[in-house]
Scaffold this active site. Structure first.
Site, PDB file in Angstrom:
ATOM      1  N   THR A   1       0.813  -1.209   0.000  1.00  0.00           N
ATOM      2  CA  THR A   1       0.000   0.000   0.000  1.00  0.00           C
ATOM      3  C   THR A   1       0.849   1.262   0.000  1.00  0.00           C
ATOM      4  OG1 THR A   1      -1.568   1.283   1.356  1.00  0.00           O
ATOM      5  CG2 THR A   1      -0.109  -0.218   2.520  1.00  0.00           C
ATOM      6  N   ASP A   2       0.290   2.349  -0.540  1.00  0.00           N
ATOM      7  CA  ASP A   2       0.991   3.634  -0.502  1.00  0.00           C
ATOM      8  C   ASP A   2       1.096   4.179   0.914  1.00  0.00           C
ATOM      9  OD1 ASP A   2      -1.686   4.356  -0.085  1.00  0.00           O
ATOM     10  OD2 ASP A   2      -1.772   5.769  -1.757  1.00  0.00           O
ATOM     11  N   GLU A   3       0.315   3.629   1.845  1.00  0.00           N
ATOM     12  CA  GLU A   3       0.330   4.144   3.210  1.00  0.00           C
ATOM     13  C   GLU A   3       1.654   3.907   3.927  1.00  0.00           C
ATOM     14  OE1 GLU A   3      -3.194   3.673   5.584  1.00  0.00           O
ATOM     15  OE2 GLU A   3      -4.385   3.164   3.819  1.00  0.00           O
TER      16      GLU A   3
ATOM     17  N   TYR B   1      -1.819  -0.353  11.012  1.00  0.00           N
ATOM     18  CA  TYR B   1      -1.979  -1.044   9.737  1.00  0.00           C
ATOM     19  C   TYR B   1      -0.793  -0.804   8.805  1.00  0.00           C
ATOM     20  CZ  TYR B   1      -3.210  -1.403   4.802  1.00  0.00           C
ATOM     21  OH  TYR B   1      -3.170  -1.656   3.458  1.00  0.00           O
TER      22      TYR B   1
ATOM     23  N   LYS C   1       2.256  -3.346   7.341  1.00  0.00           N
ATOM     24  CA  LYS C   1       2.538  -3.549   5.924  1.00  0.00           C
ATOM     25  C   LYS C   1       3.981  -3.153   5.593  1.00  0.00           C
ATOM     26  CE  LYS C   1       0.221  -4.755   3.052  1.00  0.00           C
ATOM     27  NZ  LYS C   1       0.004  -6.130   2.520  1.00  0.00           N
TER      28      LYS C   1
END
Length: 336
Positions: free
Chosen positions: A127-129, A151, A155
């Site tokens: 994810t870009d997060e 979260y 990741k």
């Protein structure tokens, strides 16, 4: 060819499985697709109804964190596409343990198993997060990881572990980092399906803080196409950002959904901001565009129109899930 898809009964994973089995990807035209899914609240066999009886489809009910179940599902696999993850930020803030277990430990189990099996490609979907909040410009694959939620931290940790298996063991791992996905079959806890289903039911929609947080939106089909390009042509050890190219504030997104559903701003409830809420995500997708030829095909305002219509026409799919997935009491109370 044998392809293992973890989390293949979830929103993005099931879309990918359907696209493979429906012939969207000629390189996988003869592939047997094995879905490994624990069928937690966000994974549902209804998402695979149209392909469950396909002759090249196999389903394994199991947990990526269980080495025996992972080994059985991966036996004979040439390619692994790893979608399985806990992904809802709000849930990770409340209870982080499941995110650490599934996203980090589950990835570790799969990487160890892939090394033993000798798979030819392992695509780790991230994810870009993991880049954290980006005030200006766009995150590139070489940027430092600065996750701010449990979260995204889980990741980021799994990304680093995947990289280590390539560098240490030579496992042919690729990592993809996508922006916010939307489309049919998305579980109604994420902002678009939550808002659409709420408005269809006449309920208020919650906007965090001042609503200026910015997200880049990517249709799930365009995401799957990018993942497939990486599975086919991605260079081992490389990371590829997959962005949609449409950045909207949460207020802009809300206004568009209100207009589509014939509602107005009286349907909006402002709620306290999420702890550690990242202001903006934005990825630079130059690498996957130039090296692998990926380009999003679905314009956002066309894709969101079709998505809204899907939720209109599939009330039976989302209605029961919606009432189990989110507690609306605080929003109803605030509205009154």
């Amino acid at each position: 060819m044998r392809v293992l898809v973890t989390g293949g009964a979830g929103f993005i994973g099931s879309r990918y499985v359907r696209r493979v089995l429906n012939g969207e990807y000629p390189a996988f035209a003869d592939a047997t697709v094995v879905v490994l899914d624990k069928l937690t609240y966000a994974g549902n066999l209804d998402n695979l109804t149209e392909v469950l009886t396909h002759p090249r489809m196999e389903f394994v009910h199991g947990d990526v964190c269980d080495p025996d179940e992972a080994a059985a599902a991966m036996s004979g696999a040439d390619t692994v596409v790893h979608f399985a993850a806990e992904s809802h930020v709000d849930r990770s803030i409340e209870v982080s343990g499941g995110f650490a277990r599934t996203n980090f430990l589950g990835t570790q189990v799969l990487l160890e198993t892939a090394l033993t099996v000798g798979v030819r490609k392992f695509v780790h979907v991230s994810t870009d997060e993991v880049y954290g909040s980006v005030e200006h410009g766009h995150s590139r694959e070489t940027d430092a990881l600065r996750p701010n939620s449990p979260y995204s931290a889980s990741k980021a940790a799994s990304d680093l572990l995947a990289c280590s298996f390539h560098r240490t063991h030579g496992l042919p791992v690729c990592i993809t980092r996508c922006s916010n996905n939307y489309g049919p079959n998305q579980y109604p806890e994420k902002i678009i399906p939550l808002f659409v289903t709420s408005l269809l039911d006449g309920r208020p929609v919650p906007v965090y803080g001042n609503g200026t947080n910015v997200r880049d939106w990517l249709h799930v089909d365009d995401h799957c196409d990018g993942v497939q390009l990486v599975a086919e042509k991605g260079a081992p050890g490389e990371i590829y950002n997959i962005g949609g190219g449409t950045e909207l504030t949460n207020m802009e997104l809300t206004g568009h959904l209100l207009a589509q559903l014939g509602a107005d701003w009286s349907n909006v409830v402002r709620v306290a901001d999420r702890p550690g809420h990242d202001q903006r995500y934005s990825v630079d997708s130059t690498k996957i565009r130039q090296q692998l030829g990926h380009c999003p095909k679905i314009p956002f305002f066309e894709g969101i129109r079709d998505t809204v219509e899907w939720y209109r026409e599939n009330r039976e799919w989302w209605e029961a899930r919606l009432r189990r997935s989110y507690d609306f009491s605080e929003f109803e109370k605030a509205r009154s």
